[in-house]
Design a protein around this motif. Structure first.
Motif, mmCIF file in Angstrom:
data_model
loop_
_atom_site.group_PDB
_atom_site.id
_atom_site.type_symbol
_atom_site.label_atom_id
_atom_site.label_comp_id
_atom_site.label_asym_id
_atom_site.label_seq_id
_atom_site.Cartn_x
_atom_site.Cartn_y
_atom_site.Cartn_z
ATOM 1 N N ARG A 84 0.817 -1.214 0.000
ATOM 2 C CA ARG A 84 0.000 0.000 0.000
ATOM 3 C C ARG A 84 0.849 1.262 0.000
ATOM 4 O O ARG A 84 0.516 2.246 -0.670
ATOM 5 N N LEU A 85 1.962 1.226 0.728
ATOM 6 C CA LEU A 85 2.836 2.395 0.826
ATOM 7 C C LEU A 85 3.844 2.462 -0.314
ATOM 8 O O LEU A 85 4.525 3.477 -0.483
ATOM 9 N N VAL A 216 -0.494 3.359 8.868
ATOM 10 C CA VAL A 216 -0.304 3.493 7.420
ATOM 11 C C VAL A 216 -1.036 4.733 6.917
ATOM 12 O O VAL A 216 -0.498 5.513 6.111
ATOM 13 N N CYS A 217 -2.253 4.941 7.397
ATOM 14 C CA CYS A 217 -3.015 6.148 7.028
ATOM 15 C C CYS A 217 -2.279 7.406 7.482
ATOM 16 O O CYS A 217 -2.281 8.421 6.769
ATOM 17 N N GLU A 220 0.409 7.935 4.953
ATOM 18 C CA GLU A 220 -0.168 8.307 3.656
ATOM 19 C C GLU A 220 -0.650 9.753 3.625
ATOM 20 O O GLU A 220 -0.567 10.416 2.585
ATOM 21 N N THR A 221 -1.150 10.232 4.742
ATOM 22 C CA THR A 221 -1.711 11.583 4.783
ATOM 23 C C THR A 221 -0.674 12.638 5.155
ATOM 24 O O THR A 221 -1.030 13.801 5.371
ATOM 25 N N PRO A 223 2.540 13.708 3.204
ATOM 26 C CA PRO A 223 3.379 13.491 2.015
ATOM 27 C C PRO A 223 4.880 13.508 2.304
ATOM 28 O O PRO A 223 5.626 12.704 1.740
ATOM 29 N N HIS A 226 5.797 10.272 4.083
ATOM 30 C CA HIS A 226 5.714 9.179 3.111
ATOM 31 C C HIS A 226 6.919 9.199 2.173
ATOM 32 O O HIS A 226 7.520 8.158 1.875
ATOM 33 N N LYS A 230 9.768 6.293 1.615
ATOM 34 C CA LYS A 230 10.048 5.738 0.288
ATOM 35 C C LYS A 230 11.520 5.879 -0.071
ATOM 36 O O LYS A 230 12.104 4.987 -0.686
#
Length: 272
Positions: A84-85, A216-217, A220-221, A223, A226, A230
């Motif tokens: 998901r990520l 995870v949320c 994700e929220t 940026p 996240h 990455k």
């Protein structure tokens, strides 16, 4: 409970080795947690679906003792989070190892929480109370409403503090506690897509997988957070997640080491 890992020695390791042998490990029982014991722990974790980190912590020991592990975090949960990520599984495993509290639930089945009285002071005002009224509550209940941090009791007593705070204002109290494995603050409920603070709290009580989903949320929220994950920018990730004191606790170093460990193990698995 102290986790047993490579390098551990003693009676507890002997007991662990005997338990693993009961599941076909074929270990020499010597009380020395070496590479063979670590491999046996990892194999057992994979067999029952737990996170395969090779460490015999409370979850693995509970599983060996026959406890219900249905609400515990599984490897498949981390795999789904990684997909998901859009990051390697090793990244999510590293974050789980370093940033999580290790267990999402107390022995009595309630989710792990920490009630923040200084947040309660702010949330009361965010939910319509005037500053003067908040000050009045602080004067009457300083352990529950306060401009200053502190007052922690830990463990099950935190739920008692939460219950007392709910007598003042339910939503504000739920928003003022951090919840579960990753200690996500309740006031993030709207950002994370929950209906209200109660819905968030109820969801955190379901399983560690549900707690991971909230985390995870949370990534994700944000940026920038996240992007740091990455890019494996561990210092940036740790700073944004833990605040400016991250370096003092070596969160970035721990994340980098854990990632290297898990990435190496997964490479070996694929080569085998």
């Amino acid at each position: 409970m102290t986790a047993l890992r490579n390098g551990s020695r003693g009676l507890a390791v002997r007991q662990l080795q005997n338990q693993l042998n009961g599941h076909g490990a074929g270990l020499y029982v010597d009380g020395d947690f070496g590479d063979n014991t670590e491999a046996a722990v990892r194999a057992y974790q994979l067999k029952v679906g737990l996170v395969d980190d090779g460490v015999a912590g409370s979850k693995t020991l509970a599983a060996l003792a026959g406890a219900d592990i249905s609400r515990l975090l599984k490897r498949k949960d981390l795999q789904q989070a990684a997909e998901r990520l859009g990051v390697p599984l090793a990244s999510v495993m590293a974050v789980n190892q370093v940033e999580s509290k290790g267990e999402g639930f107390l022995a009595n089945g309630r989710p792990v929480i920490l009630f923040e009285r200084h947040v309660m002071f702010a949330r009361l005002q965010a939910n319509g109370m005037t500053e003067a009224e908040a000050e009045q509550s602080a004067a009457q209940y300083p352990a529950l409403v306060n401009r200053r941090t502190g007052g922690y009791a830990g463990g099950t007593v935190e739920h008692q503090r939460l219950a007392q705070a709910k007598q003042i204002h339910v939503a504000s109290a739920l928003e003022s506690a951090s919840w579960g494995l990753f200690q996500i603050m309740g006031y993030h409920w709207e950002r994370l897509g929950y209906m209200d603070a109660q819905h968030f709290a109820d969801t955190m009580s379901l399983s560690e997988a549900a707690q991971l989903d909230a985390f995870v949320c949370f990534i994700e929220t944000d940026p920038a957070l996240h992007k740091a994950l990455k890019g494996k920018k561990w210092a940036e990730f740790a700073k944004r997640y833990n605040g400016p004191a991250y370096a003092k606790n070596l969160y970035d170093v721990k994340l980098a080491r854990a990632y290297a460990q898990f990435a190496g193990e997964h490479a070996q698995e694929q080569a085998a």
